[in-house]
Write an enzyme that holds these catalytic residues in place. Structure first.
Site, mmCIF file in Angstrom:
data_model
loop_
_atom_site.group_PDB
_atom_site.id
_atom_site.type_symbol
_atom_site.label_atom_id
_atom_site.label_comp_id
_atom_site.label_asym_id
_atom_site.label_seq_id
_atom_site.Cartn_x
_atom_site.Cartn_y
_atom_site.Cartn_z
ATOM 1 N N ASP A 300 0.587 -1.177 -0.102
ATOM 2 C CA ASP A 300 0.167 -0.336 0.003
ATOM 3 C C ASP A 300 0.814 1.144 -0.184
ATOM 4 O O ASP A 300 2.141 1.146 1.092
ATOM 5 C CB ASP A 300 -1.110 0.012 1.417
ATOM 6 N N ASP A 543 -1.334 0.273 6.186
ATOM 7 C CA ASP A 543 -1.235 0.789 7.477
ATOM 8 C C ASP A 543 -3.386 1.402 7.583
ATOM 9 O O ASP A 543 -3.341 1.505 8.604
ATOM 10 C CB ASP A 543 -0.207 2.078 7.534
ATOM 11 N N ASP A 547 -7.348 -1.444 4.513
ATOM 12 C CA ASP A 547 -6.039 -2.934 4.186
ATOM 13 C C ASP A 547 -6.591 -3.930 4.812
ATOM 14 O O ASP A 547 -5.656 -5.362 5.295
ATOM 15 C CB ASP A 547 -4.707 -2.274 4.445
#
Length: 789
Positions: A300, A543, A547
């Site tokens: 990410d 984070d 996610d």
């Protein structure tokens, strides 16, 4: 200051109680984990433990307590399993997307503070800067900019005003609003994600699967073989009851690699300690093994490649008629930008980036005579300086209106890698409206701050043959530009995930491309699933709340400590220092653990294989099984236990090749086969050729088994190091001391003249046979692996 609560009375106390009675309270309805009672039951009441308890009972029946020492390892191993699972339960139970906190609510016309679990549907809550939104709500009054990046992955602030929807789990970045709660508990957007993320995930471990397979196989054959072996000795061979029981138990104890599971837990636990020294928190032991096998890494962008902060990428002064030189105009534009940013009492990340940039350039601020704060409706802020000049800074379309077309091409060019703001000169302000036609002066591009270590870390994984995919909720062009800067291969091949509507689209896109933008939380999970379906071992970093579903689905999940509670708690690894550069250390530690475990496990399986083979053979042979449980303890301690732990802790950065069980068995077969041949030879020569009794034959078998074990340690210790040489010396010395000074404890008989030739001849032959077999299997296994690559 305007009071946004004016005219809003909120719910009455009676209405709050009625809502609670109707089940409309904001309670946690998430998935529940197993109770401690269930954990204790499932770890203690296992087939593995049952087998060992039964064998221990048989030993107790004979009255020979020294032969029951093997139960110590079983008790320790069970305790480690219980502690680890309870720890895992406690971390899982702490998983909650919305942190437990207080919130201001209006009830009976009064503003009071209550816990988030005391809120009910219809409550009117007051939210200001920094507050996390506890429930899905609708704005009644006020204006605010909301950070939904933990939910959507998009770093842009979302303006909210009367009628706007607020999603639970997001944060108020600036402004103040009063909102009415629409959803509570499990209905909330954040809770829906949390319910799936919080459910327990099965451990994906090749090592654990292999060990369970070994135990399952042994469990099926152990008692039928043991009963037949006991019967052949007691009923057919005339061996006394107690002796027959101990010999049968020795065979069965030898079949179960009880120390291997303890070794595995211990090695991985030590890896956890080492990683903690590098600020890496390991929340699930076996993820260290999984990451060492990973061939695809999904990142990410926010929080991994970038730090979450913003920075000014550059300033482009536009070609506007002016008497100033280029340097003078650039300085004037920078001064205007810094002055407007500094005037905002509630500076956001964009303003901070401009202020830091201006400070680095030594730009002085102008004094201001008038200031118009940023509004989410206008999308600009502005100021009139004491010099009389007026400037606005904001989104080009909102600042320039119809005049935006003149700079649209330049904005689009810069927008590929950054967020672009326009600085325009105006005649002044009438309240909060611009006076005159705005004249664009400059474009300032602001980008996510890339971590200094990101390029090196990405390079490490690429060198290791790991395919890197960047999955983000941001604009795919921006994600592509950042990925290119840190060296992600094929960064130019990006996809807007909003165009992917079917599972087939997802599978094809993830196979052919590396960069994905505008990705929804459920799509991140779909990407991971598609990669796994294609046979890849996938690691996922993230984070945010957006996610968590993908983190849970991935084979190995990694979160940043500064991220959301949801991501941090569902992840198997947490980078406490929020530094992606720690990832290579995890891979190195995983390789050390798995490669060394493979080497050490071969020592354990030698005992399992030769015990099983000899047990079957001695059912058919007319002699008593040549070992007792206490003798197996001597063999296990010095030729398996000590060397396996020492070898398992050495440095090892080799890439992992092949499958765990196959690698271990191939190393084990030569030693096991050599022991079987040696024991049969000793029994033939001892009973038929030399007239030895059982105690003498047993003694020679035990010592030759230890000798073959030393030879296996010798081979797996290559290439030699001072530590490995010392280990071999220690093992030999330990066997000699145990057999000589503790002969009564280990049932070792004194050597007679007839025993020496048997021990020497078969001992030399064993070395030759073992090395020939070891070389043959080693070459065969190497050839097989080369074909699979």
């Amino acid at each position: 200051m305007h009071d946004f609560t004016e005219g809003i009375g909120g719910l009455s106390s009676a209405e709050v109680e009625a809502a609670r009675a109707a089940g409309d309270a904001n309670v946690d309805a998430g998935t529940k984990t197993r109770s401690i009672r269930d954990i204790l039951r499932d770890n203690i009441c296992t087939l593995f433990n049952l087998i060992n308890v039964i064998l221990f009972v048989f030993v107790l029946i004979t009255g020979s307590l020294r032969n029951g020492l093997f139960m110590i390892v079983i008790v320790i191993n069970t305790a480690i399993g219980i502690v680890q699972e309870i720890r895992s339960k406690q971390m899982t139970d702490r998983l909650s997307i919305v942190a437990s906190s207080k919130v201001d609510v209006i009830r009976d016309g009064v503003r009071v503070e209550v816990g988030t679990d005391e809120l009910v549907r219809g409550d009117c809550i007051v939210l200001g800067r920094g507050n996390q939104i506890p429930c899905d709500s609708t704005v009644l009054s006020g204006n605010a900019n909301v950070d939904e990046s933990l939910l959507t992955g998009e770093s842009d602030l979302i303006p909210k005003s009367a009628g706007s929807t607020l999603m639970s789990g997001s944060f108020v970045n600036s402004g103040t609003v009063v909102a009415r709660i629409d959803h509570v508990g499990a209905e909330n957007y954040a809770a829906k994600i949390s319910a799936e993320a919080k459910a327990q995930k099965d451990i994906n471990s090749e090592i654990m699967t292999s060990l369970n397979g070994i135990i399952k196989f042994v469990s099926i054959v152990i008692f039928p073989v043991g009963l037949l072996l006991f019967g052949s000795m007691y009923w057919s061979g005339g061996v006394e009851f107690n002796e027959a029981v101990l010999s049968a138990v020795a065979a069965l104890v030898g079949m179960v690699p009880e120390g291997l599971i303890l070794l595995t837990s211990s090695v991985l636990a030590l890896a956890v300690i080492r990683l903690s020294q590098h600020e890496v928190l390991v929340q699930q032991l076996y993820c260290i093994e999984t990451l060492a096998h990973v061939d695809t890494l999904c990142l990410d962008k926010t929080g991994t490649i970038t730090s979450g902060a913003m920075e000014v990428e550059g300033l482009k002064v536009l070609d506007v008629a002016s008497g100033e030189s280029g340097a003078e105009r650039e300085r004037a534009c920078a001064q205007a930008l810094v002055t407007i940013a500094a005037a905002d009492p509630d500076t956001n990340e964009t303003g901070k980036a401009i202020l830091d940039w201006g400070k680095a350039l030594g730009v002085a601020r102008e004094r201001i005579a008038d200031y118009v704060p940023f509004s989410s409706d206008r999308k600009w802020s502005g100021a009139t300086f004491e010099s009389g000049e007026s400037y606005v800074m904001g989104a080009g379309q909102f600042v320039l209106g119809d005049g935006y077309a003149k700079v649209a091409a330049e904005v689009e060019e810069l927008a590929a890698n950054a967020r672009v703001l326009v600085l325009a000169r105006v005649d002044g302000f009438d309240g909060e409206a611009i006076v005159g036609v705005p004249e664009a002066q400059a474009l300032v591009s602001i980008r996510d701050q890339i971590r200094t270590s990101a390029a090196e870390t990405i390079g490490y994984f690429c060198d290791q043959g790991v395919d890197v995919k960047v999955i983000s909720g941001d604009d795919p062009r921006t994600v592509s530009g950042i990925a290119a800067k840190v060296g992600v291969p094929h960064a130019d091949r990006f996809v807007d995930a909003t165009t992917l509507t079917t599972d087939e689209d997802v599978a094809r896109a993830i196979a052919e491309n590396s960069i994905f933008g505008r990705v929804k939380p459920e799509q991140k999970k779909a990407f991971v699933m598609a990669l796994q379906k294609a046979g890849h071992t996938v690691a996922m970093t993230g984070d945010g709340v957006n996610d968590t579903l993908a983190l849970k689905q991935a084979d190995c999940s990694v979160a940043m400590a500064a991220g959301s509670d949801a991501a941090r708690n569902v992840a198997q690894l947490v980078l406490v220092d929020n530094d992606f550069a720690s990832m290579p250390k995890v891979v190195v530690e995983g390789r050390r653990s798995i490669n060394n475990l493979q080497r050490s496990a071969s020592l354990f399986l030698v005992k399992t294989l030769f015990s099983m083979a000899l047990a079957v053979l001695f059912i058919l042979l007319p002699w008593q099984y040549p070992y007792q449980p206490i003798q197996m303890t001597l063999i296990s301690a010095f030729t398996i236990g000590v060397p396996s732990f020492v070898l398992a802790l050495e440095p090892n950065r080799d890439r992992i090749k092949g499958r765990f069980l196959e690698n271990v068995v191939v190393k084990s077969i030569p030693g096991a086969l050599t022991v079987v041949l040696a024991v049969i030879a000793v029994n033939l020569w001892g009973y038929i050729g030399a007239g030895l009794d059982y105690a003498q034959v047993s003694t020679v078998c035990v010592l030759l088994t230890a000798w073959i074990g030393v030879n296996l340690i010798f081979r797996v210790s290559m290439p030699f190091t001072p530590l490995r040489i010392a280990l071999i010396v220690f093992v030999i010395a330990g066997c000699i001391v145990g057999a000589s000074f503790f002969s009564n404890l280990f049932s070792i008989s004194a050597f007679t003249e007839a025993m020496w030739p048997i021990a020497i001849v078969i001992g030399i032959a064993s070395v030759v046979v073992f090395n020939v077999l070891y070389n043959l299997f080693d070459r065969w296994h190497a050839a097989r692996q080369s074909k699979l690559v």
